[in-house]
Design a protein around this motif. Structure first.
Motif, PDB file in Angstrom:
ATOM      1  N   ALA A  13       1.098  -1.402   0.143  1.00  0.00           N
ATOM      2  CA  ALA A  13       0.016   0.255  -0.187  1.00  0.00           C
ATOM      3  C   ALA A  13       0.531   1.507   0.037  1.00  0.00           C
ATOM      4  N   GLY A  14       0.441   2.072  -0.704  1.00  0.00           N
ATOM      5  CA  GLY A  14       1.545   3.531  -0.821  1.00  0.00           C
ATOM      6  C   GLY A  14       2.508   3.364  -2.162  1.00  0.00           C
ATOM      7  N   GLY A  15       2.342   2.421  -2.600  1.00  0.00           N
ATOM      8  CA  GLY A  15       3.592   1.900  -3.947  1.00  0.00           C
ATOM      9  C   GLY A  15       2.617   2.602  -5.328  1.00  0.00           C
ATOM     10  N   SER A  16       3.719   2.291  -6.173  1.00  0.00           N
ATOM     11  CA  SER A  16       3.089   2.386  -7.629  1.00  0.00           C
ATOM     12  C   SER A  16       2.965   1.481  -8.470  1.00  0.00           C
ATOM     13  N   LEU A  17       2.763   1.180  -9.924  1.00  0.00           N
ATOM     14  CA  LEU A  17       2.484   0.706 -10.407  1.00  0.00           C
ATOM     15  C   LEU A  17       2.068   1.201 -12.077  1.00  0.00           C
ATOM     16  N   ARG A  18       2.977   1.023 -12.802  1.00  0.00           N
ATOM     17  CA  ARG A  18       2.985   1.277 -14.465  1.00  0.00           C
ATOM     18  C   ARG A  18       2.826   0.375 -15.594  1.00  0.00           C
ATOM     19  N   LEU A  19       1.144   0.289 -15.573  1.00  0.00           N
ATOM     20  CA  LEU A  19       0.905  -0.470 -16.367  1.00  0.00           C
ATOM     21  C   LEU A  19       0.646  -0.526 -18.163  1.00  0.00           C
ATOM     22  N   SER A  20       1.241  -1.453 -19.242  1.00  0.00           N
ATOM     23  CA  SER A  20       1.450  -1.210 -20.414  1.00  0.00           C
ATOM     24  C   SER A  20      -0.044  -1.961 -20.955  1.00  0.00           C
ATOM     25  N   CYS A  21      -0.301  -1.468 -21.786  1.00  0.00           N
ATOM     26  CA  CYS A  21      -1.019  -2.177 -23.409  1.00  0.00           C
ATOM     27  C   CYS A  21      -0.537  -1.995 -24.331  1.00  0.00           C
ATOM     28  N   ALA A  22      -0.065  -3.106 -25.112  1.00  0.00           N
ATOM     29  CA  ALA A  22       0.952  -2.753 -26.640  1.00  0.00           C
ATOM     30  C   ALA A  22      -0.499  -3.083 -27.696  1.00  0.00           C
ATOM     31  N   THR A  23      -0.920  -2.519 -28.442  1.00  0.00           N
ATOM     32  CA  THR A  23      -1.547  -2.724 -29.248  1.00  0.00           C
ATOM     33  C   THR A  23      -1.483  -3.337 -30.791  1.00  0.00           C
ATOM     34  N   SER A  24      -1.151  -4.513 -31.704  1.00  0.00           N
ATOM     35  CA  SER A  24      -0.728  -4.173 -32.789  1.00  0.00           C
ATOM     36  C   SER A  24      -1.846  -4.106 -33.908  1.00  0.00           C
ATOM     37  N   GLY A  25      -1.660  -4.065 -34.781  1.00  0.00           N
ATOM     38  CA  GLY A  25      -1.927  -3.331 -36.162  1.00  0.00           C
ATOM     39  C   GLY A  25      -2.057  -1.314 -36.419  1.00  0.00           C
ATOM     40  N   ARG A  26      -2.612  -0.973 -36.777  1.00  0.00           N
ATOM     41  CA  ARG A  26      -2.549  -0.288 -37.885  1.00  0.00           C
ATOM     42  C   ARG A  26      -3.310   1.399 -37.189  1.00  0.00           C
TER      43      ARG A  26
END
Length: 123
Positions: A13-26
């Motif tokens: 609790a109190g910490g941090s995370l960074r989520l990423s969402c990579a997508t394919s296609g144009r």
């Protein structure tokens, strides 16, 4: 369009995370990008969305001031920076490519979903 979410994990609790969402296609630029979450025994809920074009951001009240959504159109990737995490943020987080998002009533139309990434916040 395929979406690949990553960045989840276990944090205190109190910490941090960074989520990423990579997508394919144009067609990344064609979509509003959204993040949703689902905790055990609960329904999936909206977390945040970032529009195409002007990159306007919208947040659920529960995460305002703590989470930041962004997108990098050159990398076809959306992000969710999560700070000041709380145990109640524990859930599987999903990214989605939305054909629309209406902040009035938080309605949306999702065309594609990622597979989900687990976020666990310990107290």
């Amino acid at each position: 369009v395929q979406l690949q979410a990553c960045g989840g994990g276990l944090v205190q609790a109190g910490g941090s995370l960074r989520l990423s969402c990579a997508t394919s296609g144009r067609t990344f630029n064609s979509y509003v990008m959204g993040w949703f979450r689902q905790a055990p025994g609960k329904e999936r809920e909206f977390v945040a969305a970032v529009t195409r074009g002007d990159n306007s951001a919208y947040y659920a009240d529960s995460v305002k001031g703590r989470f930041t959504i962004s997108r990098d159109n050159a990398k076809n990737t959306a992000y969710l920076q999560m700070n000041s995490l709380k145990p109640e943020d524990t859930a599987v987080y999903y990214c989605a490519a939305l054909r629309y998002y209406n902040p009035r009533g938080s309605s949306y139309g999702a065309d594609y979903w990622g597979q989900g990434t687990q976020v666990t916040v310990s107290s």
